[in-house]
Design a protein around this motif. Structure first.
Motif, PDB file in Angstrom:
ATOM      1  N   UNK A 235      46.710  42.806  35.350  1.00  8.78           N
ATOM      2  CA  UNK A 235      46.698  43.786  36.540  1.00  8.78           C
ATOM      3  C   UNK A 235      47.093  43.278  37.723  1.00  8.78           C
ATOM      4  N   UNK A 236      48.151  43.656  38.358  1.00 10.12           N
ATOM      5  CA  UNK A 236      48.447  43.204  39.701  1.00 10.12           C
ATOM      6  C   UNK A 236      47.963  43.767  40.992  1.00 10.12           C
ATOM      7  N   UNK A 237      47.343  43.206  41.972  1.00  6.93           N
ATOM      8  CA  UNK A 237      47.058  43.877  43.036  1.00  6.93           C
ATOM      9  C   UNK A 237      48.182  43.561  44.322  1.00  6.93           C
ATOM     10  N   UNK A 238      48.325  44.375  45.310  1.00  4.12           N
ATOM     11  CA  UNK A 238      49.304  44.470  46.042  1.00  4.12           C
ATOM     12  C   UNK A 238      49.497  43.090  46.974  1.00  4.12           C
ATOM     13  N   UNK A 239      48.423  42.285  47.121  1.00  5.49           N
ATOM     14  CA  UNK A 239      48.349  41.235  47.740  1.00  5.49           C
ATOM     15  C   UNK A 239      48.814  40.177  46.953  1.00  5.49           C
ATOM     16  N   UNK A 240      49.123  40.271  45.551  1.00  7.00           N
ATOM     17  CA  UNK A 240      49.671  39.199  44.989  1.00  7.00           C
ATOM     18  C   UNK A 240      48.775  38.478  43.680  1.00  7.00           C
ATOM     19  N   UNK A 241      47.357  38.812  43.980  1.00  4.79           N
ATOM     20  CA  UNK A 241      46.326  38.694  43.181  1.00  4.79           C
ATOM     21  C   UNK A 241      46.512  39.263  41.696  1.00  4.79           C
ATOM     22  N   UNK A 242      46.433  38.724  40.697  1.00  7.06           N
ATOM     23  CA  UNK A 242      46.504  39.241  39.356  1.00  7.06           C
ATOM     24  C   UNK A 242      45.332  38.748  38.461  1.00  7.06           C
ATOM     25  N   UNK A 243      44.705  40.039  37.749  1.00  3.33           N
ATOM     26  CA  UNK A 243      43.646  39.767  37.056  1.00  3.33           C
ATOM     27  C   UNK A 243      44.125  39.587  35.565  1.00  3.33           C
TER      28      UNK A 243
END
Length: 349
Positions: A235-243
């Motif tokens: 699951x990507x976040x808009x700031x580049x973090x990915x779960x």
């Protein structure tokens, strides 16, 4: 009105009840009994929705619209604008025809993965593309809803509940050194709801289901969409973090992350996106979902005429169904006609 449980469902219930003129106290156990919603990924869809019982539809079908409406409320009343990433979802699925029949029946946009327009080999590993799926950044939503509750005058008590008693005309709740009395109460404490209702006529069988997640830091947009397979999801976040998630360990309520789950999640993540094999995760955590032996959540009075309502057993669908669950519970306890048929969710007695 007492609302027991400070996860996302409890907060939406508190806000919906307060909007109907009730004076609400929200009792939140905090880290002593952490809510599953702090640990989840925030996909605004059941995973593989065509595999779920039809009774879920009213609670999840318009979740993106509901979150969008609440985000506007948050922006207007608090200045906060928590993240919704409307990035779509690529799905690996062997039962493609089952998925297509479901999409036709539900009028949901479901396309071949090749029509996603996403490059980098992601669509080559998937069969289906769901362009209208989004994900919320659940930690920021929980924080924003806490601010909104405070702004609206909802009292929050940070304490574990030890006793819930229903007497003639009232509900009494013991939390820490305080004892609360109200005309009605809602128990929305996830898996912990069962223990809180001990001694009351609540017979539903809840079970803990431990889940673990990893977090990676990539460049923004490097993972362009939610990626879902039976082995796990990204699951990507808009700031580049990915779960990267998530494991399922039924019957376990130990909140400590484990080495075995860490390895499984790393392998699953690298299967979707091989460059992750060379990266170290920046975080690893665990949560406990409210597992449920029946196919739909448990929402409603614990018995006919009871002043105690319960909202639990959402398993993996707490975040996606939270706004609708909040509305449904508030309608029930205020005597308003429910927006959907509530009988499928009623507790057994």
């Amino acid at each position: 009105m007492l609302v027991i449980g400070g996860g996302i469902i409890g907060r939406f219930i508190a806000l919906e009840c307060q909007a109907r003129g009730m004076t609400v106290t929200l009792i939140d156990a905090g880290q002593s009994r952490p809510s599953a919603s702090w640990a989840g990924g925030g996909i605004l869809s059941p995973l593989f929705p065509w595999r779920y019982h039809a009774s879920w539809r009213p609670l999840v079908s318009d979740s993106l619209d509901r979150y969008g409406q609440w985000r506007e409320v948050l922006r207007s009343e608090t200045g906060l604008f928590p993240e919704i990433n409307a990035c779509g979802m690529l799905v690996r699925e062997s039962e493609v025809e089952q998925a297509r029949r479901w999409a036709r029946d539900e009028r949901v946009k479901l396309l071949p993965a090749r029509e996603s327009g996403i490059s980098g080999g992601f669509s080559e590993k998937a069969e289906l593309w769901m362009p209208d799926i989004a994900a919320v950044r659940n930690s920021r939503w929980l924080s924003a809803l806490e601010v909104l509750c405070e702004h609206r005058g909802i009292r929050r008590v940070l304490s574990s509940v030890s006793d819930v008693v229903e007497s003639a005309g009232a509900v009494e709740v013991c939390a820490g050194e305080e004892r609360f009395r109200a005309g009605q109460a809602v128990v929305a404490a996830g898996y912990w709801s069962k223990a809180l209702l001990k001694g009351l006529p609540f017979t539903e069988e809840l079970m803990p289901v431990k889940g673990e997640m990893l977090l990676y830091q990539l460049e923004p947009g490097e993972i362009p969409a939610i990626l879902l397979a039976d082995s796990g999801y990204l699951i990507p976040r808009k700031d580049g973090l990915v779960l990267a998630g998530s494991t399922l360990n039924a019957g376990v309520q130990d909140m400590r992350p484990g080495a075995a789950a860490h390895q499984v999640l790393r392998e699953s993540a690298a299967d979707w996106y091989p460059p992750l094999a060379k990266l170290q995760p920046v975080a690893h955590w665990a949560g406990v979902r409210p597992g449920n032996r029946r196919p739909q959540p448990i929402i409603g009075p614990i018995h006919q005429g009871s002043r105690i309502c319960v909202a639990t057993g959402h398993f993996r669908n707490g975040l996606v169904s939270a706004p609708a669950t909040g509305q449904l519970v508030a309608e029930m306890v205020s005597g308003q006609p429910p927006f959907c048929e509530s009988q499928p969710y009623s507790p057994s007695s």
